[in-house]
Design a protein around this motif. Structure first.
Motif, PDB file in Angstrom:
ATOM      1  N   VAL A   1       4.775  -8.961  -4.899  1.00 27.32           N
ATOM      2  CA  VAL A   1       3.721  -9.974  -4.871  1.00 27.32           C
ATOM      3  C   VAL A   1       2.446  -9.436  -5.522  1.00 27.32           C
ATOM      4  O   VAL A   1       1.769 -10.146  -6.282  1.00 27.32           O
ATOM      5  CB  VAL A   1       3.441 -10.429  -3.414  1.00 27.32           C
ATOM      6  CG1 VAL A   1       2.129 -11.196  -3.326  1.00 27.32           C
ATOM      7  CG2 VAL A   1       4.581 -11.279  -2.903  1.00 27.32           C
ATOM      8  N   THR A   2       2.120  -8.186  -5.251  1.00 26.21           N
ATOM      9  CA  THR A   2       0.929  -7.583  -5.865  1.00 26.21           C
ATOM     10  C   THR A   2       1.077  -7.495  -7.374  1.00 26.21           C
ATOM     11  O   THR A   2       0.150  -7.824  -8.121  1.00 26.21           O
ATOM     12  CB  THR A   2       0.669  -6.184  -5.275  1.00 26.21           C
ATOM     13  OG1 THR A   2       0.526  -6.288  -3.855  1.00 26.21           O
ATOM     14  CG2 THR A   2      -0.597  -5.568  -5.859  1.00 26.21           C
TER      15      THR A   2
ATOM     16  N   SER B   1      10.608  -6.564   3.348  1.00 28.17           N
ATOM     17  CA  SER B   1       9.218  -6.966   3.539  1.00 28.17           C
ATOM     18  C   SER B   1       8.271  -6.130   2.686  1.00 28.17           C
ATOM     19  O   SER B   1       7.376  -6.662   2.012  1.00 28.17           O
ATOM     20  CB  SER B   1       8.844  -6.830   5.023  1.00 28.17           C
ATOM     21  OG  SER B   1       7.466  -7.024   5.210  1.00 28.17           O
ATOM     22  N   ASN B   2       8.484  -4.830   2.683  1.00 27.23           N
ATOM     23  CA  ASN B   2       7.574  -3.949   1.946  1.00 27.23           C
ATOM     24  C   ASN B   2       7.808  -3.993   0.440  1.00 27.23           C
ATOM     25  O   ASN B   2       6.862  -3.851  -0.340  1.00 27.23           O
ATOM     26  CB  ASN B   2       7.685  -2.523   2.488  1.00 27.23           C
ATOM     27  CG  ASN B   2       7.014  -2.373   3.839  1.00 27.23           C
ATOM     28  OD1 ASN B   2       5.802  -2.435   3.950  1.00 27.23           O
ATOM     29  ND2 ASN B   2       7.797  -2.215   4.887  1.00 27.23           N
ATOM     30  N   ILE B   3       9.053  -4.207   0.027  1.00 30.04           N
ATOM     31  CA  ILE B   3       9.310  -4.421  -1.397  1.00 30.04           C
ATOM     32  C   ILE B   3       8.639  -5.720  -1.849  1.00 30.04           C
ATOM     33  O   ILE B   3       8.045  -5.779  -2.933  1.00 30.04           O
ATOM     34  CB  ILE B   3      10.824  -4.458  -1.679  1.00 30.04           C
ATOM     35  CG1 ILE B   3      11.396  -3.047  -1.627  1.00 30.04           C
ATOM     36  CG2 ILE B   3      11.117  -5.083  -3.043  1.00 30.04           C
ATOM     37  CD1 ILE B   3      12.889  -2.977  -1.849  1.00 30.04           C
TER      38      ILE B   3
ATOM     39  N   GLY C   1       3.885  -1.495   2.167  1.00 28.54           N
ATOM     40  CA  GLY C   1       4.493  -1.449   0.843  1.00 28.54           C
ATOM     41  C   GLY C   1       5.276  -0.180   0.560  1.00 28.54           C
ATOM     42  O   GLY C   1       5.961  -0.093  -0.460  1.00 28.54           O
ATOM     43  N   TYR C   2       5.202   0.805   1.446  1.00 32.68           N
ATOM     44  CA  TYR C   2       5.923   2.073   1.253  1.00 32.68           C
ATOM     45  C   TYR C   2       7.329   1.897   1.827  1.00 32.68           C
ATOM     46  O   TYR C   2       7.668   2.423   2.872  1.00 32.68           O
ATOM     47  CB  TYR C   2       5.174   3.185   1.966  1.00 32.68           C
ATOM     48  CG  TYR C   2       5.556   4.591   1.547  1.00 32.68           C
ATOM     49  CD1 TYR C   2       6.709   4.862   0.823  1.00 32.68           C
ATOM     50  CD2 TYR C   2       4.746   5.663   1.885  1.00 32.68           C
ATOM     51  CE1 TYR C   2       7.048   6.146   0.449  1.00 32.68           C
ATOM     52  CE2 TYR C   2       5.067   6.962   1.508  1.00 32.68           C
ATOM     53  CZ  TYR C   2       6.217   7.188   0.801  1.00 32.68           C
ATOM     54  OH  TYR C   2       6.545   8.476   0.433  1.00 32.68           O
ATOM     55  N   TYR C   3       8.164   1.146   1.110  1.00 28.73           N
ATOM     56  CA  TYR C   3       9.464   0.738   1.632  1.00 28.73           C
ATOM     57  C   TYR C   3      10.435   1.891   1.834  1.00 28.73           C
ATOM     58  O   TYR C   3      11.209   1.899   2.774  1.00 28.73           O
ATOM     59  CB  TYR C   3      10.089  -0.327   0.727  1.00 28.73           C
ATOM     60  CG  TYR C   3      10.054  -0.023  -0.743  1.00 28.73           C
ATOM     61  CD1 TYR C   3      10.971   0.824  -1.334  1.00 28.73           C
ATOM     62  CD2 TYR C   3       9.078  -0.600  -1.550  1.00 28.73           C
ATOM     63  CE1 TYR C   3      10.922   1.108  -2.686  1.00 28.73           C
ATOM     64  CE2 TYR C   3       9.025  -0.327  -2.905  1.00 28.73           C
ATOM     65  CZ  TYR C   3       9.946   0.528  -3.471  1.00 28.73           C
ATOM     66  OH  TYR C   3       9.893   0.819  -4.809  1.00 28.73           O
ATOM     67  N   SER C   4      10.415   2.883   0.950  1.00 27.94           N
ATOM     68  CA  SER C   4      11.408   3.952   1.042  1.00 27.94           C
ATOM     69  C   SER C   4      11.237   4.779   2.313  1.00 27.94           C
ATOM     70  O   SER C   4      12.216   5.188   2.931  1.00 27.94           O
ATOM     71  CB  SER C   4      11.339   4.856  -0.189  1.00 27.94           C
ATOM     72  OG  SER C   4      10.035   5.396  -0.342  1.00 27.94           O
TER      73      SER C   4
ATOM     74  N   LYS D   1      10.398  -2.129 -11.575  1.00 32.26           N
ATOM     75  CA  LYS D   1      11.681  -1.485 -11.862  1.00 32.26           C
ATOM     76  C   LYS D   1      12.136  -0.627 -10.691  1.00 32.26           C
ATOM     77  O   LYS D   1      13.314  -0.632 -10.310  1.00 32.26           O
ATOM     78  CB  LYS D   1      11.566  -0.640 -13.126  1.00 32.26           C
ATOM     79  CG  LYS D   1      12.848   0.075 -13.503  1.00 32.26           C
ATOM     80  CD  LYS D   1      12.646   0.926 -14.739  1.00 32.26           C
ATOM     81  CE  LYS D   1      13.916   1.705 -15.051  1.00 32.26           C
ATOM     82  NZ  LYS D   1      13.738   2.591 -16.225  1.00 32.26           N
ATOM     83  N   ASP D   2      11.172   0.134 -10.089  1.00 29.32           N
ATOM     84  CA  ASP D   2      11.510   0.990  -8.945  1.00 29.32           C
ATOM     85  C   ASP D   2      12.025   0.157  -7.775  1.00 29.32           C
ATOM     86  O   ASP D   2      12.959   0.558  -7.066  1.00 29.32           O
ATOM     87  CB  ASP D   2      10.286   1.799  -8.511  1.00 29.32           C
ATOM     88  CG  ASP D   2       9.917   2.860  -9.532  1.00 29.32           C
ATOM     89  OD1 ASP D   2      10.789   3.227 -10.341  1.00 29.32           O
ATOM     90  OD2 ASP D   2       8.754   3.300  -9.524  1.00 29.32           O
ATOM     91  N   SER D   3      11.406  -0.995  -7.550  1.00 26.72           N
ATOM     92  CA  SER D   3      11.843  -1.870  -6.455  1.00 26.72           C
ATOM     93  C   SER D   3      13.273  -2.343  -6.674  1.00 26.72           C
ATOM     94  O   SER D   3      14.081  -2.371  -5.739  1.00 26.72           O
ATOM     95  CB  SER D   3      10.911  -3.083  -6.355  1.00 26.72           C
ATOM     96  OG  SER D   3       9.601  -2.676  -6.067  1.00 26.72           O
ATOM     97  N   ILE D   4      13.586  -2.721  -7.897  1.00 25.95           N
ATOM     98  CA  ILE D   4      14.938  -3.184  -8.222  1.00 25.95           C
ATOM     99  C   ILE D   4      15.957  -2.068  -8.007  1.00 25.95           C
ATOM    100  O   ILE D   4      17.049  -2.285  -7.487  1.00 25.95           O
ATOM    101  CB  ILE D   4      14.990  -3.716  -9.664  1.00 25.95           C
ATOM    102  CG1 ILE D   4      14.116  -4.967  -9.785  1.00 25.95           C
ATOM    103  CG2 ILE D   4      16.424  -4.027 -10.075  1.00 25.95           C
ATOM    104  CD1 ILE D   4      13.945  -5.468 -11.192  1.00 25.95           C
TER     105      ILE D   4
END
Length: 201
Positions: free
Chosen positions: A135-136, A128-130, A104-107, A2-5
């Protein structure tokens, strides 16, 4: 997930606002808005790291050999990125390593890279990081089955202390929760230093 979206949604909103001129030009060109936003972000990251006292206390229960997992994740990621960078000569090895150092720390990583290397590579870092986090979240059961119960932790990178922790606990087992938190904490801590280092090469 949800956070990624939500993050992608705000990114798309920002692009839309820029394209259609919803944001005054004086806020986009020749200003230090992104620098001040970066400083504020680093302040809040520092607060979250400094305020988490449970990580160091829980280390007593972890097998000392497993404490090398964050180092393995960092070295493995950067080694793989170095190989893949051959296919992206435009950004060079240093640029690709900066993207990979987000873990993975996209922000945080995307803001850093945008500040140092421009919006194009910053966008690549964001996506890429999102993707690494998604994927995980989606493939953790397969990773654990094919490569062992440590694989989802390594795959999650910096996210294993928060967003991917529940799925890791379910797939790898509750005995790996403390290791997952420690792994995420240490990899998370390395992001600003490694990203900055590779961006300035």
């Amino acid at each position: 997930m949800k956070d990624s979206i939500v993050i992608v949604g705000f990114f798309v909103l920002g692009v839309t606002a820029g394209v259609f001129g919803f944001v005054p030009g004086r806020f986009l060109c020749g200003t230090d808005v992104s620098f001040y936003a970066l400083c504020a972000l680093m302040f809040f990251v520092g607060m979250s790291v400094g305020g988490d006292s449970t990580v160091l206390k829980s280390l007593r229960t972890v097998n000392p050999r497993l404490l090398l997992l964050p180092l393995v994740t960092i070295v493995g990621t950067l080694s793989a990125v170095s190989i893949v960078s051959v296919f992206f000569p435009k950004h060079g090895v240093a640029g690709c390593l900066a993207v990979g150092s987000g873990f993975g720390y996209y922000s945080l990583s995307s803001v850093f890279i945008t500040e140092y290397r421009g919006a194009e590579l910053g966008t690549v870092a964001l996506l890429s990081n999102i993707s690494r986090e998604i994927v995980t979240l989606l493939c953790a059961p397969l990773l654990a089955r094919w490569f062992g119960r440590l694989a989802p932790i390594s795959s999650g990178g910096a996210t294993t202390m928060d967003t991917t922790l529940p799925v890791i606990a379910r797939v790898s087992g509750s005995e790996y929760v403390v290791l997952s938190v420690f792994h995420g904490f240490l990899v998370d801590f390395s992001v600003p230093f490694l990203v900055t280092f590779f961006c300035t090469l």
